[in-house]
Motif scaffolding. Structure first.
Motif, short mmCIF file in Angstrom:
data_model
loop_
_atom_site.label_atom_id
_atom_site.label_comp_id
_atom_site.label_asym_id
_atom_site.label_seq_id
_atom_site.Cartn_x
_atom_site.Cartn_y
_atom_site.Cartn_z
N SER A 238 1.56 5.68 -7.20
CA SER A 238 2.78 5.03 -6.73
C SER A 238 3.91 6.04 -6.58
O SER A 238 4.23 6.76 -7.53
CB SER A 238 3.22 3.93 -7.71
OG SER A 238 4.46 3.39 -7.28
N PRO A 239 4.50 6.11 -5.40
CA PRO A 239 5.62 7.03 -5.19
C PRO A 239 6.97 6.43 -5.58
O PRO A 239 8.00 7.07 -5.37
CB PRO A 239 5.56 7.28 -3.68
CG PRO A 239 5.06 5.99 -3.13
CD PRO A 239 4.13 5.41 -4.15
N ALA B 43 0.83 -1.21 0.00
CA ALA B 43 0.00 0.00 0.00
C ALA B 43 0.86 1.26 0.00
O ALA B 43 0.58 2.23 -0.72
CB ALA B 43 -0.92 0.00 1.22
N ILE B 44 1.93 1.24 0.81
CA ILE B 44 2.83 2.40 0.86
C ILE B 44 3.41 2.68 -0.52
O ILE B 44 3.57 3.84 -0.92
CB ILE B 44 3.94 2.16 1.90
CG1 ILE B 44 3.34 2.12 3.31
CG2 ILE B 44 5.02 3.24 1.81
CD1 ILE B 44 4.32 1.66 4.38
N GLY C 183 -8.77 5.11 5.90
CA GLY C 183 -7.40 5.52 6.18
C GLY C 183 -6.66 5.99 4.95
O GLY C 183 -7.22 6.04 3.83
N SER C 184 -5.38 6.31 5.13
CA SER C 184 -4.61 6.86 4.02
C SER C 184 -3.12 6.66 4.23
O SER C 184 -2.66 6.38 5.33
CB SER C 184 -4.90 8.37 3.86
OG SER C 184 -4.47 9.07 5.03
N VAL C 185 -2.39 6.82 3.12
CA VAL C 185 -0.93 6.88 3.13
C VAL C 185 -0.56 8.21 2.50
O VAL C 185 -0.98 8.49 1.36
CB VAL C 185 -0.29 5.73 2.34
CG1 VAL C 185 1.23 5.86 2.33
CG2 VAL C 185 -0.72 4.38 2.89
N THR D 126 -1.37 12.71 -0.97
CA THR D 126 -1.95 11.46 -0.49
C THR D 126 -1.82 10.42 -1.59
O THR D 126 -2.35 10.60 -2.70
CB THR D 126 -3.42 11.65 -0.09
OG1 THR D 126 -3.49 12.60 0.97
CG2 THR D 126 -4.03 10.33 0.37
N TRP D 127 -1.11 9.33 -1.29
CA TRP D 127 -0.88 8.29 -2.29
C TRP D 127 -2.02 7.27 -2.33
O TRP D 127 -2.39 6.77 -3.37
CB TRP D 127 0.43 7.56 -2.01
CG TRP D 127 1.64 8.43 -2.07
CD1 TRP D 127 1.84 9.49 -2.89
CD2 TRP D 127 2.81 8.34 -1.25
NE1 TRP D 127 3.05 10.06 -2.66
CE2 TRP D 127 3.69 9.37 -1.65
CE3 TRP D 127 3.22 7.49 -0.24
CZ2 TRP D 127 4.94 9.58 -1.08
CZ3 TRP D 127 4.46 7.69 0.35
CH2 TRP D 127 5.31 8.71 -0.07
N ILE D 128 -2.49 6.93 -1.14
CA ILE D 128 -3.51 5.89 -1.02
C ILE D 128 -4.64 6.42 -0.14
O ILE D 128 -4.39 6.94 0.96
CB ILE D 128 -2.92 4.62 -0.38
CG1 ILE D 128 -1.86 3.99 -1.29
CG2 ILE D 128 -4.03 3.59 -0.08
CD1 ILE D 128 -2.39 3.34 -2.53
N ALA D 129 -5.89 6.26 -0.59
CA ALA D 129 -7.07 6.62 0.20
C ALA D 129 -8.28 5.93 -0.41
O ALA D 129 -8.24 5.50 -1.58
CB ALA D 129 -7.26 8.14 0.20
#
Length: 533
Positions: free
Chosen positions: A84-85, A50-51, A64-66, A74-77
């Motif tokens: 993708s970072p 996920a990260i 939640g989120s990353v 915000t990469w993931i929500a």
């Protein structure tokens, strides 16, 4: 206080109705090493995915989120396409470098290609910088190594190339997913030292994913413990390791506390007697097929193993330990010397000898999945051994169920296929199949190397119990001295085809005589702090 480099806030991930990560929250600061610890299935790898914005298609972020607080990215929500970072401040080092490197492309150009993509360099500048990166990860003669293929490098060298690839994107955060699990202890120590130096030099933040708390002691500042998708404990390494609060954390720390076989235990008559054993492999042959140059994988080894002993055979990859183990039970022909097993000469090309040896000795492999036929139920796989020995089919089926229960599984498991079992359960089944011929001697070749520490402990306790009940003799082959030392009463240290030291486990651990043994002991994770000088 500075903003964290990465923030995971209440992250929950589900496959359908099944949540595999539940409300996970933690921060990673710049230049900090955070260890994410847990067994297989704990949720640590899916959290890392996920990260990186690389969740499987069926995985859904339900809450939640990353995010990256300082850039408000915000990469993931939930209900948002993942971003993708990777290559944009974050890089990844995987567990198995061989499967991550292109086998048909020179390693230097694989690093240079990353530089061309991420930094838009010309080929000549990318090559020059790739050589600098190979030098930074402390590979020997980086200019020459640039032109080599992955198969020409050792495991440790391939992992260093993977680290160079990750550094090519100039990351602020490096995610390392079990990067040393498959490496020998001395190589593991060197890679961990390298990561520590890179962290200081580049001010890197590192998220280190592992199941080995000994490694955590060596490399991390902060530790997160995951179980069943939840963070059950977190804190500084010193606090968590010294005063663990959660029962699961305490169980992980205690997982390697296996009762050793005492030095005063009574053993029987010699069961295995190897005298001046040599196993050579040809390196070069002339026009007529005659060997003109050879390599001794096992070089003039003599060893005796008594009934009821648990003997550990320790050495790095390429030391000859697996070749010796196979030679002792007739799975590879000797080039010279002799092996007597339970009074029978081990003669590879003699049917009568091999028939007796197969009833006396069995081998348990490292990978239980490849050792089981995925197309037949496990009960049938074990019953076939009994039938081969002349037992009637119905009785063979009953005996196979008894064995499955003896190794700690249930009778109904006999109808299931190998793919329906965990790694630890499959290893129990492989042990059950080996026991079907009622052997006296079992060779265990890295049989717990791929398992989590608690499962390792369970398998070793099972082997100890069965060994005592059946008066079995074990040869335990491994590169992990810590695991073997907890199980074996005597150790054989092998280096470059020779036994360089042998003796009672306690004597070797406390008073090692050989320089190579001393190096192995010094390299054990969690025993000696890693130097970053």
């Amino acid at each position: 206080m500075n903003e964290p480099l990465l923030r995971i806030d209440g992250l929950t991930i589900a496959f359908g109705d099944h949540a595999v990560v539940q409300g996970v929250s933690f921060d990673i600061a710049a230049a900090q090493t955070v260890a994410l610890v847990g067994e297989s299935g704990s949720g640590k790898s899916i959290t890392a995915s996920a990260i990186m914005g690389l969740l499987p298609p069926k995985a859904q972020v339900t809450s939640g989120s990353v995010n990256h607080p300082s850039s408000h990215t915000t990469w993931i929500a939930p209900n948002q396409p993942p971003i993708s970072p990777l290559g944009k401040g974050l890089s990844m080092v995987f567990q198995d470098p061989m499967s991550s490197l292109n086998p048909s492309m020179r390693v230097g150009w694989q690093v240079a290609e990353s530089l061309i993509v991420h930094q838009e360099l010309s080929k000549s500048k990318a090559k020059a910088q790739a050589i600098q990166l190979l030098d930074e990860v402390e590979l020997p003669d980086p200019s020459a190594l640039f032109e080599r293929y992955p198969h020409e490098l050792s495991g440790g060298q391939k992992q260093r190339v993977m680290i160079a690839l990750a550094l090519a994107a100039k990351p602020a955060l490096l995610i390392a997913d079990e990067p040393t699990t498959a490496l020998d202890v001395t190589v593991q120590k060197a890679v961990l030292q390298l990561l520590s130096r890179l962290k200081q030099r580049r001010k890197l933040a590192i998220l280190f994913i592992t199941h080995d708390l000994d490694v955590v002691r060596d490399i991390a500042d902060h530790v997160l413990v995951m179980q069943h998708g939840k963070l059950v404990e977190q804190g500084s390494v010193a606090a968590v390791m010294t005063h663990p609060k959660h029962p699961y954390t305490r169980a992980l720390i205690a997982a390697k506390d296996i009762q050793p076989r005492t030095i005063g235990a009574t053993f029987g008559q010699p069961l295995v007697v190897a005298t001046n054993v040599v196993k050579s492999f040809p390196l070069k042959q002339n026009f007529w097929g005659k060997t003109t140059r050879s390599f001794n994988a096992v070089d003039d080894v003599s060893v005796t193993i008594r009934e009821g002993e648990r003997v550990g055979l320790i050495g790095e990859s390429g030391s000859g330990k697996s070749t010796l183990g196979r030679a002792l039970i007739g799975l590879t022909p000797l080039s010279d010397g002799q092996v007597i097993l339970a009074g029978v000469p081990v003669e590879y090309d003699q049917t009568t000898s091999m028939r007796q040896i197969r009833r006396t000795a069995q081998l348990v492999f490292q990978d239980p999945y490849s050792a089981l036929n995925p197309k037949i139920p496990v009960g049938q796989a074990i019953a076939e051994v009994y039938e081969h020995l002349g037992m009637e089919a119905r009785k063979a089926a009953d005996r196979s169920i008894q064995l499955i229960q003896e190794v700690g599984l249930n009778a109904e498991d006999a109808e299931r296929y190998p793919g329906n079992f965990s790694g630890g359960q499959r290893q129990r089944l492989v042990i059950a199949r080996a026991l079907a011929v009622e052997p006296k001697f079992i060779v265990l070749d890295e049989s717990v190397a791929a398992l989590d520490v608690q499962i390792q402990r369970d398998i070793l306790n099972l082997l100890a119990k069965i060994g005592d009940e059946r008066n079995l003799t074990y040869l335990f082959i491994s590169h992990d001295l810590s695991v073997v030392a907890s199980f074996c009463n005597r150790l054989l240290i092998m280096h470059q085809g020779r036994i360089v030291e042998q003796g009672a486990t306690e004597d070797i651990l406390e008073h090692p005589q050989n320089a190579y043994t001393q190096e192995l002991l010094a390299s054990r994770p969690g025993k000696v702090p890693l130097t970053t000088a």
